[in-house]
Design a protein around this motif. Structure first.
Motif, PDB file in Angstrom:
ATOM      1  N   MET A   1       0.846  -1.183   0.000  1.00 29.31           N
ATOM      2  CA  MET A   1       0.000   0.000   0.000  1.00 29.31           C
ATOM      3  C   MET A   1       0.885   1.238   0.000  1.00 29.31           C
ATOM      4  SD  MET A   1      -2.718   1.100   2.928  1.00 29.31           S
ATOM      5  CE  MET A   1      -2.897   2.814   3.294  1.00 29.31           C
ATOM      6  N   GLU A   2       0.605   2.149  -0.909  1.00 30.18           N
ATOM      7  CA  GLU A   2       1.297   3.431  -0.914  1.00 30.18           C
ATOM      8  C   GLU A   2       0.607   4.326   0.113  1.00 30.18           C
ATOM      9  OE1 GLU A   2       2.238   5.144  -4.926  1.00 30.18           O
ATOM     10  OE2 GLU A   2       0.933   3.505  -5.551  1.00 30.18           O
ATOM     11  N   PRO A   3       1.327   4.860   1.091  1.00 34.75           N
ATOM     12  CA  PRO A   3       0.684   5.747   2.066  1.00 34.75           C
ATOM     13  C   PRO A   3       0.294   7.063   1.382  1.00 34.75           C
ATOM     14  CG  PRO A   3       3.037   5.623   2.480  1.00 34.75           C
ATOM     15  CD  PRO A   3       2.737   4.679   1.361  1.00 34.75           C
ATOM     16  N   ARG A   4      -1.020   7.247   1.240  1.00 35.42           N
ATOM     17  CA  ARG A   4      -1.469   8.421   0.498  1.00 35.42           C
ATOM     18  C   ARG A   4      -2.888   8.764   0.910  1.00 35.42           C
ATOM     19  NH1 ARG A   4      -2.610   6.013  -4.681  1.00 35.42           N
ATOM     20  NH2 ARG A   4      -0.412   6.083  -5.090  1.00 35.42           N
ATOM     21  N   ILE A   5      -3.169  10.044   0.973  1.00 33.13           N
ATOM     22  CA  ILE A   5      -4.538  10.539   1.035  1.00 33.13           C
ATOM     23  C   ILE A   5      -4.715  11.345  -0.234  1.00 33.13           C
ATOM     24  CG2 ILE A   5      -6.190  12.031   2.226  1.00 33.13           C
ATOM     25  CD1 ILE A   5      -4.774  11.277   4.837  1.00 33.13           C
ATOM     26  N   SER A   6      -5.518  10.807  -1.155  1.00 34.91           N
ATOM     27  CA  SER A   6      -5.712  11.435  -2.457  1.00 34.91           C
ATOM     28  C   SER A   6      -6.684  12.601  -2.391  1.00 34.91           C
ATOM     29  CB  SER A   6      -6.254  10.413  -3.460  1.00 34.91           C
ATOM     30  OG  SER A   6      -5.435   9.281  -3.520  1.00 34.91           O
ATOM     31  N   LEU A   7      -7.756  12.410  -1.645  1.00 36.82           N
ATOM     32  CA  LEU A   7      -8.812  13.423  -1.560  1.00 36.82           C
ATOM     33  C   LEU A   7      -9.292  13.587  -0.132  1.00 36.82           C
ATOM     34  CD1 LEU A   7     -11.220  12.270  -4.422  1.00 36.82           C
ATOM     35  CD2 LEU A   7      -9.942  14.395  -4.403  1.00 36.82           C
ATOM     36  N   ILE A   8      -9.612  14.794   0.207  1.00 43.27           N
ATOM     37  CA  ILE A   8     -10.397  15.092   1.400  1.00 43.27           C
ATOM     38  C   ILE A   8     -11.707  15.645   0.862  1.00 43.27           C
ATOM     39  CG2 ILE A   8     -10.628  16.538   3.452  1.00 43.27           C
ATOM     40  CD1 ILE A   8      -7.522  16.536   3.569  1.00 43.27           C
ATOM     41  N   THR A   9     -12.802  14.951   1.151  1.00 42.70           N
ATOM     42  CA  THR A   9     -14.104  15.377   0.645  1.00 42.70           C
ATOM     43  C   THR A   9     -14.924  15.937   1.791  1.00 42.70           C
ATOM     44  OG1 THR A   9     -14.039  13.650  -1.048  1.00 42.70           O
ATOM     45  CG2 THR A   9     -16.177  14.665  -0.595  1.00 42.70           C
ATOM     46  N   LEU A  10     -15.375  17.163   1.595  1.00 43.17           N
ATOM     47  CA  LEU A  10     -16.232  17.816   2.578  1.00 43.17           C
ATOM     48  C   LEU A  10     -17.677  17.680   2.140  1.00 43.17           C
ATOM     49  CD1 LEU A  10     -14.246  21.154   3.099  1.00 43.17           C
ATOM     50  CD2 LEU A  10     -14.060  19.018   4.395  1.00 43.17           C
ATOM     51  N   GLY A  11     -18.515  17.175   3.019  1.00 42.99           N
ATOM     52  CA  GLY A  11     -19.947  17.135   2.766  1.00 42.99           C
ATOM     53  C   GLY A  11     -20.515  18.501   3.078  1.00 42.99           C
ATOM     54  N   VAL A  12     -21.040  19.185   2.074  1.00 47.19           N
ATOM     55  CA  VAL A  12     -21.487  20.565   2.251  1.00 47.19           C
ATOM     56  C   VAL A  12     -23.001  20.668   2.131  1.00 47.19           C
ATOM     57  CG1 VAL A  12     -19.276  21.514   1.473  1.00 47.19           C
ATOM     58  CG2 VAL A  12     -21.091  21.132  -0.197  1.00 47.19           C
ATOM     59  N   ASP A  13     -23.568  21.648   2.800  1.00 50.33           N
ATOM     60  CA  ASP A  13     -25.010  21.874   2.761  1.00 50.33           C
ATOM     61  C   ASP A  13     -25.441  22.629   1.513  1.00 50.33           C
ATOM     62  OD1 ASP A  13     -25.539  20.588   5.216  1.00 50.33           O
ATOM     63  OD2 ASP A  13     -24.920  22.385   6.294  1.00 50.33           O
ATOM     64  N   ASP A  14     -24.563  23.494   0.995  1.00 52.22           N
ATOM     65  CA  ASP A  14     -24.884  24.307  -0.183  1.00 52.22           C
ATOM     66  C   ASP A  14     -23.657  24.284  -1.089  1.00 52.22           C
ATOM     67  OD1 ASP A  14     -25.190  26.453  -2.019  1.00 52.22           O
ATOM     68  OD2 ASP A  14     -26.456  27.556  -0.616  1.00 52.22           O
ATOM     69  N   LEU A  15     -23.709  23.477  -2.143  1.00 49.12           N
ATOM     70  CA  LEU A  15     -22.551  23.290  -3.026  1.00 49.12           C
ATOM     71  C   LEU A  15     -22.108  24.595  -3.675  1.00 49.12           C
ATOM     72  CD1 LEU A  15     -20.569  21.194  -4.185  1.00 49.12           C
ATOM     73  CD2 LEU A  15     -22.192  20.845  -6.061  1.00 49.12           C
ATOM     74  N   HIS A  78      -8.371   7.277  -0.459  1.00 53.80           N
ATOM     75  CA  HIS A  78      -7.120   6.707  -0.948  1.00 53.80           C
ATOM     76  C   HIS A  78      -7.436   6.135  -2.320  1.00 53.80           C
ATOM     77  CE1 HIS A  78      -3.181   4.557  -0.518  1.00 53.80           C
ATOM     78  NE2 HIS A  78      -3.743   3.867  -1.489  1.00 53.80           N
ATOM     79  N   ASN A  79      -6.953   6.803  -3.359  1.00 56.36           N
ATOM     80  CA  ASN A  79      -7.189   6.347  -4.718  1.00 56.36           C
ATOM     81  C   ASN A  79      -6.049   5.424  -5.120  1.00 56.36           C
ATOM     82  OD1 ASN A  79      -8.656   8.811  -4.196  1.00 56.36           O
ATOM     83  ND2 ASN A  79      -9.301   8.686  -6.301  1.00 56.36           N
ATOM     84  N   THR A  80      -6.397   4.273  -5.670  1.00 54.10           N
ATOM     85  CA  THR A  80      -5.409   3.256  -5.988  1.00 54.10           C
ATOM     86  C   THR A  80      -5.097   3.217  -7.478  1.00 54.10           C
ATOM     87  OG1 THR A  80      -7.037   1.502  -6.300  1.00 54.10           O
ATOM     88  CG2 THR A  80      -6.206   1.842  -4.055  1.00 54.10           C
ATOM     89  N   ARG A  81      -3.948   2.654  -7.783  1.00 55.35           N
ATOM     90  CA  ARG A  81      -3.532   2.492  -9.175  1.00 55.35           C
ATOM     91  C   ARG A  81      -4.139   1.236  -9.807  1.00 55.35           C
ATOM     92  NH1 ARG A  81       1.168   5.832  -9.930  1.00 55.35           N
ATOM     93  NH2 ARG A  81       1.980   6.532  -7.936  1.00 55.35           N
ATOM     94  N   GLU A  82      -4.473   0.237  -8.971  1.00 55.18           N
ATOM     95  CA  GLU A  82      -4.998  -1.041  -9.452  1.00 55.18           C
ATOM     96  C   GLU A  82      -6.316  -1.347  -8.728  1.00 55.18           C
ATOM     97  OE1 GLU A  82      -3.005  -3.314 -11.425  1.00 55.18           O
ATOM     98  OE2 GLU A  82      -1.447  -1.795 -11.637  1.00 55.18           O
TER      99      GLU A  82
END
Length: 143
Positions: A1-15, A78-82
């Motif tokens: 496993m590559e140690p990675r955080i690809s995205l932080i997604t915030l759940g928002v009330d008003d996009l 964590h977005n993976t290559r495979e």
């Protein structure tokens, strides 16, 4: 496993309001497709995403979690290559004391993903899509 955080997604009330705050107010470079309910921003390394809170909770699974058993409004990804790495990482997280919240499955957006909760209830999505590209440092390429 590559140690990675690809995205932080915030759940928002008003996009739209959140988009204006990050794009216009803070000047984050946005990557947005008209008609889609998600916005991505480039940052140094990790990417930031905005997604409607209710849809993010739904995507993470029907059982909402957190210290007070409510949806925390934020997920890490964590977005993976495979594709096979998604299942491997979910198993590893569970063996380390995490809880599988949503087993890996084909996703409505064309990829393959699942969610786990860490021991404190924070959600992480592990995801793969054949159309994703990574730069030399392993960061997700948005353009």
């Amino acid at each position: 496993m590559e140690p990675r955080i690809s995205l932080i997604t915030l759940g928002v009330d008003d996009l739209e309001r959140a988009y204006r705050f990050y794009a216009e107010g803070l000047g984050f470079p946005a990557h947005r497709t008209e008609g889609q309910d998600i916005v991505f921003f480039s940052t140094a390394g990790t990417r930031l995403a905005l997604y409607p809170r209710e849809k993010l909770a739904e995507d993470a699974g029907s059982r909402l979690i957190g210290r007070d058993r409510s949806f925390p409004g934020i997920t890490l990804a964590h977005n993976t290559r495979e594709k096979a790495q998604v299942d491997e990482i979910l198993k590893r997280a569970e063996a380390a004391g995490g809880e599988i919240v949503k087993p890996a499955q084909d996703a409505f957006w064309g990829g393959y993903s699942g969610y786990f909760a860490d021991p404190d209830g924070y959600l992480s999505e592990v995801a793969w899509a054949e159309f994703w590209q990574f730069d030399a440092n392993g960061a997700l390429v948005l353009d």
